[in-house]
Design a protein around this motif. Structure first.
Motif, short mmCIF file in Angstrom:
data_model
loop_
_atom_site.label_atom_id
_atom_site.label_comp_id
_atom_site.label_asym_id
_atom_site.label_seq_id
_atom_site.Cartn_x
_atom_site.Cartn_y
_atom_site.Cartn_z
N SER A 271 85.46 -70.65 -45.97
CA SER A 271 86.47 -70.86 -44.92
C SER A 271 87.90 -70.61 -45.41
O SER A 271 88.78 -70.30 -44.61
N ASP A 272 88.15 -70.75 -46.72
CA ASP A 272 89.49 -70.48 -47.24
C ASP A 272 89.69 -68.99 -47.54
O ASP A 272 90.80 -68.47 -47.43
N ALA B 92 85.78 -75.83 -41.45
CA ALA B 92 84.51 -75.42 -42.06
C ALA B 92 83.34 -76.30 -41.62
O ALA B 92 82.23 -75.81 -41.44
N PHE C 121 86.52 -69.31 -38.82
CA PHE C 121 86.03 -69.89 -40.07
C PHE C 121 86.43 -71.35 -40.29
O PHE C 121 85.82 -72.05 -41.10
N ARG C 122 87.48 -71.79 -39.63
CA ARG C 122 87.95 -73.16 -39.86
C ARG C 122 88.04 -73.92 -38.53
O ARG C 122 88.40 -73.31 -37.51
N TRP D 242 94.29 -74.44 -39.04
CA TRP D 242 93.50 -75.54 -39.59
C TRP D 242 93.60 -75.70 -41.11
O TRP D 242 92.95 -76.57 -41.68
N GLU E 145 92.23 -78.93 -43.35
CA GLU E 145 91.12 -78.67 -44.28
C GLU E 145 91.43 -79.21 -45.68
O GLU E 145 90.53 -79.59 -46.42
#
Lengths: 119, 279
Positions: B163-164, B155, B152-153, A44, A48
């Motif tokens: 999240s990163d 987010a 985590f993602r 993801w 993101e």
């Protein structure tokens, strides 16, 4: 599907596969290599960081569903249809083992349930 | 004692009973009694590439949990991600819930999207102070973290840590006094799911990670997802010719620090047993 892509290259910078020099799914808009479609781990990170919020994961899955999946996926699907799980499980065998190590027993679903879920 | 449903998922059920067992044992010390729900199926994660009906698989499992009246604890990133995204999709589009319930009615279930889903990292992190107090044995090891990225993602769905750059595993490991080795790929995906489509690419990702960790003199890699563990432990010898670096699930490491024996945590790897028992 990539019509709204502004070719900023941020997804290419963020993808950990691209950082390792591997052409991944995010190289697809600029590449004709169809194998790239299956080189993605669903982490993801590209989506993101996309500045125009492209739904990259959904785009990928829709493109994948229009293709013949790699053989492994066919086997996974067969296993799910047979026992509900990606990996073939024999209920009696696994429960003997689980009892030995102190885990509670599992019950597999009837195969008719999987059919009724349209999987 | 709180009762919660533990959802091992396909990989843990088939390949990693030690993860399930260690999780149940340390959760019991944190006043959580876990139960395995009968008749669960694949979370749907792997189906997303081949079938839009993956949502029915995820909804079926969540409906079983709702019927039991228990919250769900997941062990893998993929299961956590499927369940939470399905819940997010249903909140964003109420018509989807109706569509799902039409299908679930065929198997005598209904889904109200009320069940709470947490990955075990979330459960442990919420109880980190209690956990810290229960860690009675110091483990002065050099460990590297393999973060389960899908916990985590994205987010906006997962709402857990940065999240990163998630640091929840590092935080939990600090209770054991083990030193967490920092490395360039610590925030990157493990690459394991590539083994389903392009095995050689998955192996290359694993190799790059292990080469760096060997240089950093890492004793072991700590995982919190069956998929990460599959590539980094089970497949390691297929792509990596250097000094083997064993993997341990986080609940196993924490369990030893909480006073369980290696045997009770199902730690069978000789080098890991040796490292843990000789500290």
């Amino acid at each position: 599907m990539f019509e709204d892509c502004i070719k900023c290259g941020i997804c290419l910078q963020e993808c950990f596969l691209q950082k390792l020099g591997i052409n991944s799914f995010v190289s697809l808009p600029a590449s004709d290599d169809p194998d790239g479609l299956w080189i993605c781990c669903n982490c993801w990170i590209c989506q993101e960081h996309c500045p125009v919020t492209l739904p990259l994961m959904n785009i990928k899955w829709q493109l994948q569903r229009n293709q013949q999946p790699p053989a492994f996926f066919e086997r996974v699907l067969e296993n799910i249809k047979a026992c509900g799980h990606c990996i073939a499980i024999d209920e009696e065998e696994i429960n003997d083992f689980r009892e030995d190590i102190g885990l509670d027993a599992i019950t597999l679903p009837e195969s008719s349930i999987i059919q009724k879920l349209h999987i | 004692m709180k009762n919660m449903a533990l959802f091992p998922g396909c990989l843990v059920l088939s390949l990693f009973p030690e993860y399930e067992l260690a999780s149940k044992k340390i959760l019991a010390l944190l006043d959580i009694q876990t139960h395995t729900l009968p008749e669960t199926i694949c979370c749907g994660s792997v189906l997303q590439s081949v079938n839009s009906n993956w949502i029915y698989a995820a909804a079926y499992d969540l409906a079983l949990a709702e019927r039991s009246g228990m919250e769900i604890i997941t062990l893998c990133g993929g299961c956590t991600n499927s369940f939470k995204r399905l819940q997010w999709m249903c909140r964003s589009n109420p018509l989807l819930l109706d569509e799902i319930n039409e299908v679930l009615a065929q198997v005598g279930l209904s889904f109200h999207n009320t069940v709470h889903v947490s990955h075990i990292l979330e459960i442990l992190f919420e109880r980190k102070e209690t956990l810290r107090r229960q860690c009675c044995k110091s483990l002065p090891l050099r460990v590297a973290v393999m973060t389960p990225c899908q916990v985590f993602r994205p987010a906006n769905v997962m709402h857990f840590d940065d999240s990163d750059h998630p640091r929840v595993m590092q935080n939990l490991i600090s209770s054991t006094v083990a030193e967490v080795v920092s490395y360039s790929m610590e925030d990157d995906c493990c690459g394991s799911s590539l083994s389903m489509s392009q095995e050689s690419v998955a192996f290359r990702v694993g190799q790059v990670r292990l080469e760096e960790l060997e240089k950093k003199k890492t004793d072991m890699i700590i995982t919190a997802c069956g998929n990460c563990h599959l590539l980094l432990q089970n497949m390691q010898s297929a792509y990596y010719q250097g000094r083997p670096i064993p993997c341990l699930f986080l609940p196993q490491l924490l369990g030893v620090a909480m006073g369980f024996s290696s045997k009770e945590m199902m730690i069978s790897h000789p080098s890991v047993r040796s490292l843990i028992e000789n500290v």
